[in-house]
Design an enzyme around this catalytic site. Structure first.
Site, PDB file in Angstrom:
ATOM      1  N   SER A  16       0.817  -1.207   0.000  1.00  0.00           N
ATOM      2  CA  SER A  16       0.000   0.000   0.000  1.00  0.00           C
ATOM      3  C   SER A  16       0.855   1.262   0.000  1.00  0.00           C
ATOM      4  O   SER A  16       0.588   2.209  -0.758  1.00  0.00           O
ATOM      5  CB  SER A  16      -0.954  -0.006   1.200  1.00  0.00           C
ATOM      6  OG  SER A  16      -0.243  -0.135   2.417  1.00  0.00           O
ATOM      7  N   LYS A 111       9.330   2.181   8.009  1.00  0.00           N
ATOM      8  CA  LYS A 111       9.376   2.656   9.394  1.00  0.00           C
ATOM      9  C   LYS A 111       9.560   1.461  10.318  1.00  0.00           C
ATOM     10  O   LYS A 111       8.642   0.680  10.524  1.00  0.00           O
ATOM     11  CB  LYS A 111       8.091   3.405   9.754  1.00  0.00           C
ATOM     12  CG  LYS A 111       7.873   4.680   8.942  1.00  0.00           C
ATOM     13  CD  LYS A 111       6.553   5.338   9.288  1.00  0.00           C
ATOM     14  CE  LYS A 111       6.335   6.608   8.482  1.00  0.00           C
ATOM     15  NZ  LYS A 111       5.033   7.246   8.790  1.00  0.00           N
ATOM     16  N   GLY A 140       6.816  10.745   8.577  1.00  0.00           N
ATOM     17  CA  GLY A 140       5.777  11.717   8.873  1.00  0.00           C
ATOM     18  C   GLY A 140       4.420  11.056   8.997  1.00  0.00           C
ATOM     19  O   GLY A 140       4.261   9.854   8.759  1.00  0.00           O
ATOM     20  N   LYS A 195       6.639   5.076  17.250  1.00  0.00           N
ATOM     21  CA  LYS A 195       5.199   5.397  17.273  1.00  0.00           C
ATOM     22  C   LYS A 195       4.337   4.179  16.971  1.00  0.00           C
ATOM     23  O   LYS A 195       3.184   4.099  17.422  1.00  0.00           O
ATOM     24  CB  LYS A 195       4.911   6.552  16.318  1.00  0.00           C
ATOM     25  CG  LYS A 195       5.257   6.284  14.857  1.00  0.00           C
ATOM     26  CD  LYS A 195       4.128   5.693  14.048  1.00  0.00           C
ATOM     27  CE  LYS A 195       4.558   5.352  12.643  1.00  0.00           C
ATOM     28  NZ  LYS A 195       3.432   4.803  11.838  1.00  0.00           N
ATOM     29  N   SER A 258      -4.662   2.903  10.943  1.00  0.00           N
ATOM     30  CA  SER A 258      -3.379   2.397  11.421  1.00  0.00           C
ATOM     31  C   SER A 258      -3.468   0.897  11.684  1.00  0.00           C
ATOM     32  O   SER A 258      -4.260   0.447  12.524  1.00  0.00           O
ATOM     33  CB  SER A 258      -2.973   3.115  12.715  1.00  0.00           C
ATOM     34  OG  SER A 258      -1.951   2.409  13.380  1.00  0.00           O
ATOM     35  N   GLU A 285       4.337  -3.139  11.630  1.00  0.00           N
ATOM     36  CA  GLU A 285       5.748  -3.038  12.018  1.00  0.00           C
ATOM     37  C   GLU A 285       5.944  -2.977  13.530  1.00  0.00           C
ATOM     38  O   GLU A 285       6.977  -3.374  14.048  1.00  0.00           O
ATOM     39  CB  GLU A 285       6.384  -1.804  11.371  1.00  0.00           C
ATOM     40  CG  GLU A 285       6.600  -1.917   9.874  1.00  0.00           C
ATOM     41  CD  GLU A 285       7.856  -2.691   9.513  1.00  0.00           C
ATOM     42  OE1 GLU A 285       8.492  -3.274  10.410  1.00  0.00           O
ATOM     43  OE2 GLU A 285       8.198  -2.722   8.311  1.00  0.00           O
TER      44      GLU A 285
END
Length: 335
Positions: A16, A111, A140, A195, A258, A285
């Site tokens: 994606s 990430k 970001g 994050k 998310s 992740e």
């Protein structure tokens, strides 16, 4: 404004995020050569001219070319953007490295930390490529579908080479996408990695039904945790207050787009991790990153209480309720 010179860009990773970045680059006038590791998937992308599995109903423009062969995808190209999962990063670089010209610029939008070693992906890139090329990291608060739909977005590109950072930013920048540059390569990577773990924690809290107060507390203390580790690893405090830190943290902790947050929600609702990941069908992740961060924190003696509890839920079968209680029972301290 986008860059006047339109280099062809090879995007490695047709999930994606890789597809969304390919669409953004193509929209900005670049010829894009999109590669992925599954030949059958790539044949579907070329036949249907869209990524129906991950970004349905968003048509590929004519300047996206789909390739199943890395040599074909990188022929006569000197600009590269990697968007594969962190566990595939080293192998992708190993295949790509011998094919890259000396003047190449390599950026990545992955990430995470390298599973097993806990290394920053910049460290992996230097190990594999030997420091021969300009490197940049893109991070970001970004959901792939919104980028693919050309919705307003802000990004950060970090590189030790100022010209490389600005060029990569120019690939992405347009009237809907604002891109900042940074020299804090470590901080931008750590913000994007940590994050995801915090998003799992926020999802667990919401899955348990603990409400907005608890979510806000987790995000706030998660930012403190992110900053504490980030500074210990050489990042700059200002980075963690920006897009790659607080911005990405808020996004992934509060919106069900998310994947990491959805993992946490399902855990909080009592589902088991293997079943959750099978249903997800894409990488989350934060699952692997929580293990790497937990081990890293012990090695460098940095306190990461939220990360520790997420790790215990994921890898030691600690009930989510018990994890939250362990956080609440911690000794009193000044903020």
């Amino acid at each position: 404004m986008t860059s006047e010179k339109k280099y062809p860009v090879t995007v490695l990773g047709a999930g994606s995020w890789g597809t969304a970045l390919a669409l953004l680059l193509a929209r900005n006038g670049h010829t894009v050569l999109l590669w992925g590791h599954e030949a059958a998937q790539l044949e579907r992308l070329e036949r249907e001219r869209q990524n129906r599995a991950y970004l349905p109903d968003i048509a590929f423009p004519a300047n996206i070319q789909v390739h199943a062969s890395i040599p074909e995808a990188v022929k006569s190209v000197s600009r590269f953007l990697i968007a594969v999962p962190s566990h595939a990063f080293r192998a992708t670089l190993t295949a790509l490295g011998p094919l890259m010209p000396n003047d190449a610029i390599l950026a990545w939008a992955t990430k995470g930390l390298e599973p097993g070693s806990g290394k920053l992906l910049s460290q992996v890139a230097i190990e594999v490529l030997g420091g021969r090329h300009a490197l940049a990291v893109i991070s970001g608060p970004t959901f792939a579908r919104e980028v693919a739909l050309n919705m307003p977005t802000a990004l950060t590109v970090a590189s030790e080479h100022e010209k490389a950072a600005e060029e990569v930013a120019s690939w992405l920048r347009n009237e809907r996408v604002r891109v900042y540059t940074s020299r804090d390569v470590a901080g931008v990577q750590l913000g994007g990695a940590i994050k995801n773990v915090m998003a799992i924690a926020a999802g667990i809290s919401d899955g348990l039904g603990f409400g907005a107060n608890a979510r806000a507390a987790l995000i706030t203390r998660g930012l403190a945790e992110l900053t504490r580790l980030g500074i210990a690893m050489g990042g700059q405090k200002e980075t963690f207050m920006g897009l790659a830190g607080a911005g990405d943290l808020i996004l992934t902790c509060t919106d069900n787009s998310s994947r990491n947050r959805r993992v946490g929600l399902a855990l909080g609702q009592g589902r088991k991790l293997p079943e959750i990941l099978a249903d997800l069908g894409q990488e989350a992740e934060g699952v692997a990153t929580s293990r790497e961060l937990y081990q890293l924190a012990k090695k460098i003696n940095v306190e990461l209480p939220i990360t520790e509890q997420v790790y215990r839920v994921l890898y030691e079968n600690l009930p989510p309720q018990a994890a939250v209680e362990a956080l609440l029972k911690r000794g009193p301290r000044q903020e």
